[in-house]
Design a protein around this motif. Structure first.
Motif, PDB file in Angstrom:
ATOM      1  N   PRO A 192       0.800  -1.238   0.000  1.00 27.77           N
ATOM      2  CA  PRO A 192       0.000   0.000   0.000  1.00 27.77           C
ATOM      3  C   PRO A 192       0.825   1.277   0.000  1.00 27.77           C
ATOM      4  CG  PRO A 192      -0.076  -1.097   2.146  1.00 27.77           C
ATOM      5  CD  PRO A 192       0.577  -2.054   1.204  1.00 27.77           C
ATOM      6  N   SER A 193       2.124   1.187   0.262  1.00 30.60           N
ATOM      7  CA  SER A 193       2.931   2.410   0.254  1.00 30.60           C
ATOM      8  C   SER A 193       3.350   2.824  -1.158  1.00 30.60           C
ATOM      9  CB  SER A 193       4.176   2.234   1.130  1.00 30.60           C
ATOM     10  OG  SER A 193       5.113   1.348   0.528  1.00 30.60           O
ATOM     11  N   ILE A 194       3.084   1.952  -2.157  1.00 29.77           N
ATOM     12  CA  ILE A 194       3.431   2.294  -3.543  1.00 29.77           C
ATOM     13  C   ILE A 194       2.548   3.440  -4.026  1.00 29.77           C
ATOM     14  CG2 ILE A 194       3.376   1.482  -5.939  1.00 29.77           C
ATOM     15  CD1 ILE A 194       4.100  -1.295  -4.895  1.00 29.77           C
ATOM     16  N   GLU A 195       3.143   4.389  -4.708  1.00 29.87           N
ATOM     17  CA  GLU A 195       2.396   5.483  -5.339  1.00 29.87           C
ATOM     18  C   GLU A 195       2.197   5.128  -6.814  1.00 29.87           C
ATOM     19  OE1 GLU A 195       2.913  10.170  -6.627  1.00 29.87           O
ATOM     20  OE2 GLU A 195       4.305   9.276  -5.183  1.00 29.87           O
ATOM     21  N   TYR A 196       0.984   4.724  -7.155  1.00 28.96           N
ATOM     22  CA  TYR A 196       0.703   4.336  -8.541  1.00 28.96           C
ATOM     23  C   TYR A 196       0.696   5.561  -9.446  1.00 28.96           C
ATOM     24  CZ  TYR A 196      -2.078   3.182 -12.650  1.00 28.96           C
ATOM     25  OH  TYR A 196      -2.541   3.042 -13.952  1.00 28.96           O
ATOM     26  N   VAL A 197       1.347   5.418 -10.605  1.00 28.50           N
ATOM     27  CA  VAL A 197       1.393   6.489 -11.601  1.00 28.50           C
ATOM     28  C   VAL A 197       0.671   6.000 -12.849  1.00 28.50           C
ATOM     29  CG1 VAL A 197       2.871   7.995 -12.975  1.00 28.50           C
ATOM     30  CG2 VAL A 197       3.613   7.275 -10.687  1.00 28.50           C
ATOM     31  N   SER A 198      -0.410   6.649 -13.205  1.00 32.07           N
ATOM     32  CA  SER A 198      -1.165   6.274 -14.402  1.00 32.07           C
ATOM     33  C   SER A 198      -0.611   6.992 -15.636  1.00 32.07           C
ATOM     34  CB  SER A 198      -2.643   6.623 -14.223  1.00 32.07           C
ATOM     35  OG  SER A 198      -2.803   8.026 -14.091  1.00 32.07           O
ATOM     36  N   ASP A 199      -1.050   6.518 -16.791  1.00 26.49           N
ATOM     37  CA  ASP A 199      -0.715   7.149 -18.071  1.00 26.49           C
ATOM     38  C   ASP A 199       0.786   7.224 -18.325  1.00 26.49           C
ATOM     39  OD1 ASP A 199      -3.391   7.513 -18.785  1.00 26.49           O
ATOM     40  OD2 ASP A 199      -3.506   9.403 -17.687  1.00 26.49           O
ATOM     41  N   ARG A 200       1.516   6.235 -17.839  1.00 29.69           N
ATOM     42  CA  ARG A 200       2.938   6.096 -18.128  1.00 29.69           C
ATOM     43  C   ARG A 200       3.212   4.634 -18.484  1.00 29.69           C
ATOM     44  NH1 ARG A 200       2.251  10.693 -18.067  1.00 29.69           N
ATOM     45  NH2 ARG A 200       3.480  12.365 -17.106  1.00 29.69           N
ATOM     46  N   ARG A 201       3.896   4.421 -19.587  1.00 31.89           N
ATOM     47  CA  ARG A 201       4.229   3.049 -19.988  1.00 31.89           C
ATOM     48  C   ARG A 201       5.302   2.467 -19.068  1.00 31.89           C
ATOM     49  NH1 ARG A 201       3.837   0.412 -25.271  1.00 31.89           N
ATOM     50  NH2 ARG A 201       2.749  -1.503 -24.656  1.00 31.89           N
ATOM     51  N   VAL A 237      17.932   0.434 -33.754  1.00 24.51           N
ATOM     52  CA  VAL A 237      17.301  -0.796 -33.265  1.00 24.51           C
ATOM     53  C   VAL A 237      15.793  -0.730 -33.445  1.00 24.51           C
ATOM     54  CG1 VAL A 237      16.934  -2.259 -31.236  1.00 24.51           C
ATOM     55  CG2 VAL A 237      19.175  -1.222 -31.630  1.00 24.51           C
ATOM     56  N   ALA A 238      15.202   0.445 -33.201  1.00 23.89           N
ATOM     57  CA  ALA A 238      13.759   0.602 -33.388  1.00 23.89           C
ATOM     58  C   ALA A 238      13.362   0.294 -34.828  1.00 23.89           C
ATOM     59  CB  ALA A 238      13.338   2.018 -33.001  1.00 23.89           C
ATOM     60  N   ARG A 239      14.156   0.760 -35.786  1.00 27.10           N
ATOM     61  CA  ARG A 239      13.864   0.449 -37.194  1.00 27.10           C
ATOM     62  C   ARG A 239      13.958  -1.054 -37.435  1.00 27.10           C
ATOM     63  NH1 ARG A 239      16.915   5.208 -38.007  1.00 27.10           N
ATOM     64  NH2 ARG A 239      18.822   3.990 -38.348  1.00 27.10           N
ATOM     65  N   ASP A 240      14.944  -1.687 -36.822  1.00 28.86           N
ATOM     66  CA  ASP A 240      15.138  -3.124 -37.012  1.00 28.86           C
ATOM     67  C   ASP A 240      13.965  -3.940 -36.492  1.00 28.86           C
ATOM     68  OD1 ASP A 240      17.549  -2.842 -38.250  1.00 28.86           O
ATOM     69  OD2 ASP A 240      18.766  -3.327 -36.485  1.00 28.86           O
ATOM     70  N   ILE A 241      13.358  -3.495 -35.393  1.00 30.31           N
ATOM     71  CA  ILE A 241      12.265  -4.282 -34.821  1.00 30.31           C
ATOM     72  C   ILE A 241      10.890  -3.773 -35.247  1.00 30.31           C
ATOM     73  CG2 ILE A 241      13.672  -4.958 -32.846  1.00 30.31           C
ATOM     74  CD1 ILE A 241      12.086  -3.005 -31.126  1.00 30.31           C
ATOM     75  N   GLY A 242      10.860  -2.691 -36.030  1.00 30.14           N
ATOM     76  CA  GLY A 242       9.602  -2.216 -36.585  1.00 30.14           C
ATOM     77  C   GLY A 242       8.819  -1.278 -35.691  1.00 30.14           C
ATOM     78  N   VAL A 243       9.502  -0.573 -34.807  1.00 27.49           N
ATOM     79  CA  VAL A 243       8.844   0.386 -33.914  1.00 27.49           C
ATOM     80  C   VAL A 243       9.121   1.793 -34.427  1.00 27.49           C
ATOM     81  CG1 VAL A 243       8.773   1.326 -31.578  1.00 27.49           C
ATOM     82  CG2 VAL A 243       8.981  -1.143 -31.925  1.00 27.49           C
ATOM     83  N   GLU A 244       8.065   2.514 -34.752  1.00 27.16           N
ATOM     84  CA  GLU A 244       8.235   3.851 -35.335  1.00 27.16           C
ATOM     85  C   GLU A 244       8.570   4.901 -34.283  1.00 27.16           C
ATOM     86  OE1 GLU A 244       4.825   4.844 -37.608  1.00 27.16           O
ATOM     87  OE2 GLU A 244       5.104   3.225 -39.068  1.00 27.16           O
ATOM     88  N   ALA A 245       7.980   4.782 -33.114  1.00 27.38           N
ATOM     89  CA  ALA A 245       8.218   5.767 -32.059  1.00 27.38           C
ATOM     90  C   ALA A 245       8.065   5.085 -30.715  1.00 27.38           C
ATOM     91  CB  ALA A 245       7.227   6.921 -32.174  1.00 27.38           C
ATOM     92  N   TRP A 246       8.779   5.558 -29.721  1.00 24.99           N
ATOM     93  CA  TRP A 246       8.658   4.990 -28.376  1.00 24.99           C
ATOM     94  C   TRP A 246       8.855   6.095 -27.367  1.00 24.99           C
ATOM     95  CZ3 TRP A 246      13.033   5.136 -31.198  1.00 24.99           C
ATOM     96  CH2 TRP A 246      14.194   5.593 -30.565  1.00 24.99           C
ATOM     97  N   ASP A 247       8.090   6.059 -26.334  1.00 25.62           N
ATOM     98  CA  ASP A 247       8.246   6.994 -25.222  1.00 25.62           C
ATOM     99  C   ASP A 247       7.434   6.468 -24.056  1.00 25.62           C
ATOM    100  OD1 ASP A 247       5.579   7.700 -25.756  1.00 25.62           O
ATOM    101  OD2 ASP A 247       6.163   9.383 -27.010  1.00 25.62           O
ATOM    102  N   MET A 248       7.237   7.305 -23.046  1.00 25.09           N
ATOM    103  CA  MET A 248       6.575   6.872 -21.812  1.00 25.09           C
ATOM    104  C   MET A 248       5.067   7.022 -21.858  1.00 25.09           C
ATOM    105  SD  MET A 248       9.339   8.781 -19.337  1.00 25.09           S
ATOM    106  CE  MET A 248       8.515   8.405 -17.793  1.00 25.09           C
ATOM    107  N   ARG A 249       4.525   7.573 -22.941  1.00 24.08           N
ATOM    108  CA  ARG A 249       3.083   7.831 -22.987  1.00 24.08           C
ATOM    109  C   ARG A 249       2.277   6.535 -22.944  1.00 24.08           C
ATOM    110  NH1 ARG A 249       2.102  11.182 -28.216  1.00 24.08           N
ATOM    111  NH2 ARG A 249       3.731   9.757 -28.917  1.00 24.08           N
ATOM    112  N   HIS A 250       1.124   6.595 -22.278  1.00 24.69           N
ATOM    113  CA  HIS A 250       0.253   5.435 -22.184  1.00 24.69           C
ATOM    114  C   HIS A 250      -1.142   5.899 -21.788  1.00 24.69           C
ATOM    115  CE1 HIS A 250      -0.624   1.214 -21.901  1.00 24.69           C
ATOM    116  NE2 HIS A 250      -0.969   1.277 -20.624  1.00 24.69           N
TER     117      HIS A 250
END
Length: 378
Positions: A192-201, A237-250
């Motif tokens: 219960p002491s964990i602070e949950y963070v939403s909308d982050r990958r 590496v992102a091009r190699d695995i087929g990922v166009e963009a990556w970040d923390m958004r969710h």
């Protein structure tokens, strides 16, 4: 009491149980919320990269750890494949004991070493430890080893429900964190002491990173590559695995238990007489990331599972040195029960193609169940 009364009483109990179950089903939301992923401040991204940067001399050491009896397929293999593809660190697949690691829901692999052998070779510990989801969160050997690695200065990365394992080891107390949507309530109830963070990958706090569901390992590993070796390497590496963009958004609200999810799972489970076992032919040099994603997806339909095939029971070595042990030593599997790994496609594309194939076989509702379990933004 007459037999008739007993029988009627039993029927009444069953009907009341069904009524209660139906009430639970209809209490679920009819759909996920229409949600968009909010932007993440650049300062937050910069802080994440700075916290993950490797400051030591030489190549960093990254340990991917699992338990032998059940460790999540994609959580264990996808980080390994992506990081070894990048060739920016020494990446070691570990298990708590000698012998193969049975992954779930599919595949079986030979680890590189046990945690004891790793400790003997690297007494100063790993620079980074990746913790997948496991069948149990409180394995004593894992608990002690993670605590020891943390004391030695390793950055701990809990992938998906691996966050529960990290939390059980006491490494998320009073920290910000996230996890797979399905296990969030369980993790917060236990810690219960964990602070949950939403909308982050993924979320970093005090030496520990946690991510959302299974496919978050793709953007997380690209972020780690960028922190260690720079943006240009991560983009390559992102091009190699087929990922166009990556970040923390969710968009966290897009992933939750809904009535369509529950009813599709129940209906598919009820069709036990029409269950498929799909064969995946193992080939030397195949892409382990694509293999993991394809096998994982087909084994999450509640209508099918994946089994691996090879001419013998000997391990088949993938493109980046993972030793996959075949489930069956045969090559004459029924032609109409084979599924493709899409060897000519990039891993992210292979997942999309697999989801299309699942739709063609079982319908869009089942594909949505699979994507929801993978926490994959489609």
């Amino acid at each position: 009491m007459s037999k008739r009364v007993i029988v009627l009483g039993g029927i009444a109990v069953v009907l009341l149980g069904l009524a209660g179950f139906a009430g639970w089903i209809f209490s679920l939301p009819s759909a996920t919320a229409a949600a968009s992923a909010p932007a993440v401040p650049q300062a937050e991204t910069d802080a994440m990269l700075a916290a993950l940067r490797h400051e030591g001399e030489g190549r960093p050491v990254i340990a991917v750890v699992g338990i032998n009896d059940a460790t999540e397929t994609t959580d264990y293999l996808l980080p390994t494949g992506i990081l070894r593809r990048a060739d920016i660190a020494d990446v070691v697949l570990l298990a708590t004991e000698e012998g193969p690691v049975q992954l779930y829901p599919a595949l079986r692999v030979e680890p590189d070493a046990t945690i004891a052998a790793f400790d003997a070779e690297y007494p100063e510990g790993a620079d980074y430890v990746i913790v997948p989801a496991m069948s149990r969160d409180d394995d004593p050997a894992i608990m002690a080893w993670l605590q020891d690695q943390s004391r030695k200065g390793a950055r701990i990365i809990g992938v998906c429900a691996g966050a529960k394992v990290v939390g059980a080891a006491g490494l998320l107390d009073h920290r910000r964190a996230t996890t797979h949507w399905y296990y969030l309530g369980e993790m917060l109830k236990r810690n219960p002491s964990i602070e949950y963070v939403s909308d982050r990958r993924f979320v970093f706090n005090k030496g520990v990173v946690t991510t959302t569901g299974i496919t978050a390992s793709m953007p997380m590993m690209l972020t780690l590559i960028e922190a260690i070796a720079g943006r240009a390497k991560a983009e390559a590496v992102a091009r190699d695995i087929g990922v166009e963009a990556w970040d923390m958004r969710h968009a966290s609200d897009a992933f939750r238990l809904t009535r369509p999810f529950a009813t599709t799972v129940l209906a598919n489970r009820a069709s036990f007489w029409n269950h498929d076992t799909w064969g995946i032919a193992l080939e030397p040099g195949m892409d382990e990331a694509a293999l993991a994603l394809v096998a994982d997806a087909w084994s999450r339909t509640y209508r099918s599972n994946a089994t691996t095939l090879a001419p013998s029971t000997s391990a088949v070595v993938t493109a980046n040195g993972v030793h996959i042990l075949p489930d069956v030593a045969k090559t004459d599997w029924s032609a109409d029960k084979h599924v493709l790994v899409f060897s000519d496609q990039k891993p992210a594309t292979a997942l999309d193609r697999t989801l299309d194939s699942i739709t063609a076989r079982y319908g869009e509702a089942t594909t949505n169940v699979v994507a929801m379990q993978l926490e994959y933004p489609r």
